[in-house]
Scaffold this active site. Structure first.
Site: not given
Ligand code: UD1
Ligand code: CA
Length: 467
Positions: A146, A391, A13, A20, A109
Site C-alpha cells: 500500500g 532389535y 493479524l 499465495r 506475516d
C-alpha cells in the site's frame, strides 16, 4: 516510554489462508529459522511494552495451542475472525478482546520486525493531536505494498493498495505502508466500525482508517527500516526473509563473542556461549545450546542439542535431541540420534551411530559402530565395527556394558545382554550371553589351517567354472 503512559494492547493479524503460499499449512505457521512466522511479531509486541497481545486467527486449534504454550494463556488472547474479510475486519474481531487505551496493530506475516522498530511508533501517540501513527518505509521496488499518499504540505492523507492505485504517479510513490500502526483504542474502534468494502478486492481494508482518522487529527508517519517490513506472502518472500534473518542471527552471535564462519545457519532461539567457533555450513536448529570453548566444525547439523564446554564436534556430525558433556570429542561423521547422552571426555568417532544410548565419562567408540538402547560404562572401549543388535524386528532390547570393559572389533552384542565391569570381548565375537565381571569372552568359530590346501582349492574352483 514513561511508566505513566497509558497501557498498551497489541493486535496481531494472523487469520486467512495465505493463498499465495499454496500450502495446507496456515501461512503464519510456516517455520522461519526454527519458529513459526507469527511468533516474531508477537514477541516484538511484548518486547515493545504490550501488556496484552490479541492474535486474530481463523480458529485453527494448532495455532491457539502453539501460542498459549509459548506465552501463557493469561498473556495471549485469541480472537477468531471467520470468514476472513480483510485486515479491517480482522482488527474489528481483535478489538473485541482489547483491554487497554492504546492499541498496537501488527501483521502476522512480517517476521523481521523487532521491538526497536516499534518504539517511535508507540511514542508518536503521546504527542498531542496524534491519534494514529503508521510505520512507513521507502522502497526501491514498492510494488505490492500500500502506498502512502500525502498532501502538498506533506501530511498523510491516505494509504492506497496496489490494486487500487489510479495513476502512474501513484504507482511511482516509493513510500509504503509497513503494516504496523499504533492508535488510540477508542478512536480506532470508531474508525473500524465505519469501514466499507469499497475496493478492488471487496474487502474491509484496515488501511482505510488512515483517511478517516486523518480528517480528525494528524496521522503520524514514522519511517522505519525497509528490512523490518518485509511481508511474507509467498515462498519467494519466505526465502528472502530466511536469508535476512539468518544473517541477522549470525551478526548477533558474533557481537556476543562467537566466531561464526561463512554461511552457518543459526535458528532464532539457539543459545551459544562466548568463545565458541561455528564452522561454515553448520546448521544449528531448535533449542540447541552450546557451552563456551566448544567448536562445531564444517557441515554439522545440530537439532535440539545440548552441548557442553570445550567439546569438539568435528566436521559433518548430525546430532538430534541429545546431550554432549564437556571436553567430549565427536566425529567426523558421527550420528547421535535422539536420547543419546554422551558424557564428559567420551569419544564418538567417525561413522558411529548412537540412539537412546548413554556413553559414560571417558568411554570411547572411535570408529564404525552402532550403539542403540545401550549403556556404555566409564572408560569402556568399543572396537571398530561393533554392532549392538538391539532389535529383532519386533522388540527393542537393552545392552549394558560395564565400566572399563573392552569390546573387540567387529563384535555383535545381541540384546538383551550385559558385559561385566572390566570384561574383555575377543575380536569378532557374537555375544549372546552375559559376560561376568573381569571375564574374557570369545564367541567365534575356532580357526582351522589346512597346509597346502590353497592350490587344491583353486584347481577345484577352476574346474567347476569350465563346466
Ligand atoms: C497489507 C496492507 C498494505 C501493506 C502490507 C504490508 C491492507 C489492506 N494492506 O497488504 O497496505 O503495505 O500489508 O505488508 O491492510 N489477515 C487477517 N484477516 C484477513 C486478511 C488478512 O488476519 O481477513 C492477516 C494476514 O494473516 C496477514 C495480514 O493480515 O498476516 C496482512 O494481510 P495480507 O493479505 O498479507 O495483506 P497485504 O496484501 O500484504
Ligand atoms: Ca502481507
Amino acid at each position: 516510554m514513561t511508566t505513566s503512559a497509558p497501557r498498551l494492547s497489541a493486535i496481531v493479524l494472523a487469520a486467512g489462508k495465505g493463498t499465495r503460499m499454496k500450502s495446507q499449512l496456515p501461512k503464519v505457521l510456516h517455520p522461519l529459522c526454527g519458529r513459526p512466522l507469527v511468533d516474531y511479531p508477537v514477541q516484538a509486541a511484548f518486547e515493545a511494552g504490550a501488556d496484552q497481545v490479541v492474535v486474530v486467527t481463523s480458529g485453527q486449534p494448532e495455532l491457539t495451542a502453539a501460542l498459549e504454550a509459548r506465552y501463557g494463556k493469561e498473556r495471549i488472547s485469541i480472537a477468531v475472525q471467520d470468514p476472513p474479510r480483510g485486515t479491517g475486519d480482522a482488527v474489528r474481531a481483535g478489538l473485541s478482546a482489547v483491554k487497554h487505551p492504546r492499541t498496537l496493530i501488527l501483521y502476522g506475516d512480517t517476521p523481521l520486525l523487532r521491538a526497536q522498530d516499534l518504539t517511535g511508533l508507540i511514542q508518536a501517540l503521546d504527542v498531542a493531536g496524534q491519534e494514529l501513527s503508521i510505520l512507513t518505509a521507502l522502497l526501491d521496488v514498492p510494488f505490492g505494498y500500500g502506498r502512502v499518499l500525502r498532501d502538498a504540505a506533506g501530511n498523510v492523507q491516505e494509504v492506497r493498495e496496489q490494486r487500487d492505485l489510479q495513476s502512474d504517479a501513484e504507482r511511482a510513490i516509493r513510500e509504503v505502508n509497513a503494516g504496523m500502526y499504533a492508535a488510540n483504542t477508542e478512536k480506532l474502534r470508531a474508525a473500524v466500525a465505519e469501514l466499507q468494502p469499497n475496493n478492488a478486492q471487496g474487502e474491509y481494508y484496515l488501511t482505510d482508517i488512515v483517511a478517516s482518522l486523518a480528517k480528525i487529527s494528524r496521522v503520524a508517519p514514522v519511517q522505519g527500516e525497509a528490512e523490518a517490513l518485509l511481508g511474507v506472502n509467498d515462498r519467494a518472500d519466505l526465502g528472502r526473509a530466511e536469508e535476512l534473518l539468518f544473517a541477522r542471527n549470525r551478526d548477533q552471535h558474533r557481537k556476543a563473542g562467537v566466531t561464526v564462519h561463512g554461511d552457518a545457519r543459526i535458528d532464532s532461539g539457539v543459545e551459544i556461549a562466548a568463545d565458541v567457533e561455528i564452522g561454515a555450513g553448520v546448521s544449528l536448529r531448535g533449542n540447541t545450546k552450546i557451552g563456551t570453548g566448544t567448536r562445531v566444525d564444517v557441515g554439522s547439523v545440530l537439532v535440539d542439542a545440548q552441548i557442553g564446554e570445550n567439546v569438539e564436534v568435528k566436521p559433518y556430525c548430525v546430532i538430534a535431541q541429545s546431550s554432549v558433556g564437556d571436553r567430549a570429542q565427536l566425529g567426523p561423521f558421527a550420528h547421535l540420534r535422539p536420547d543419546s547422552e554422551i558424557e564428559a571426555e567420551a569419544h564418538v568417532g567417525n561413522f558411529v551411530e548412537t540412539k537412546k544410548t548413554r556413553v559414560r565419562r571417558g568411554a570411547k567408540a572411535n570408529h564404525l559402530a552402532y550403539l542403540g538402547d545401550a549403556d556404555v560404562g566409564e572408560r569402556a572401549n568399543i572396537g571398530a565395527g561393533t554392532i549392538v543388535c538391539n532389535y529383532d524386528g519386533f522388540v527393542k532390547r537393552q545392552t549394558t556394558i560395564g565400566e572399563g570393559a573392552f569390546i573387540g572389533s567387529d563384535s555383535q552384542l545381541i540384546a538383551p545382554v550385559t558385559i561385566g565391569k572390566n570384561a574383555y570381548v575377543g575380536t569378532g565375537s557374537t555375544i549372546t550371553e552375559d559376560v561376568p565381571e573381569g571375564a574374557l569372552a570369545i564367541g567365534r568359530a575356532r580357526q582351522v589351517n589346512k597346509p597346502g590346501y590353497a592350490a587344491k582349492l583353486r584347481e577345484k574352483l577352476a574346474a567347476a567354472k569350465k563346466k
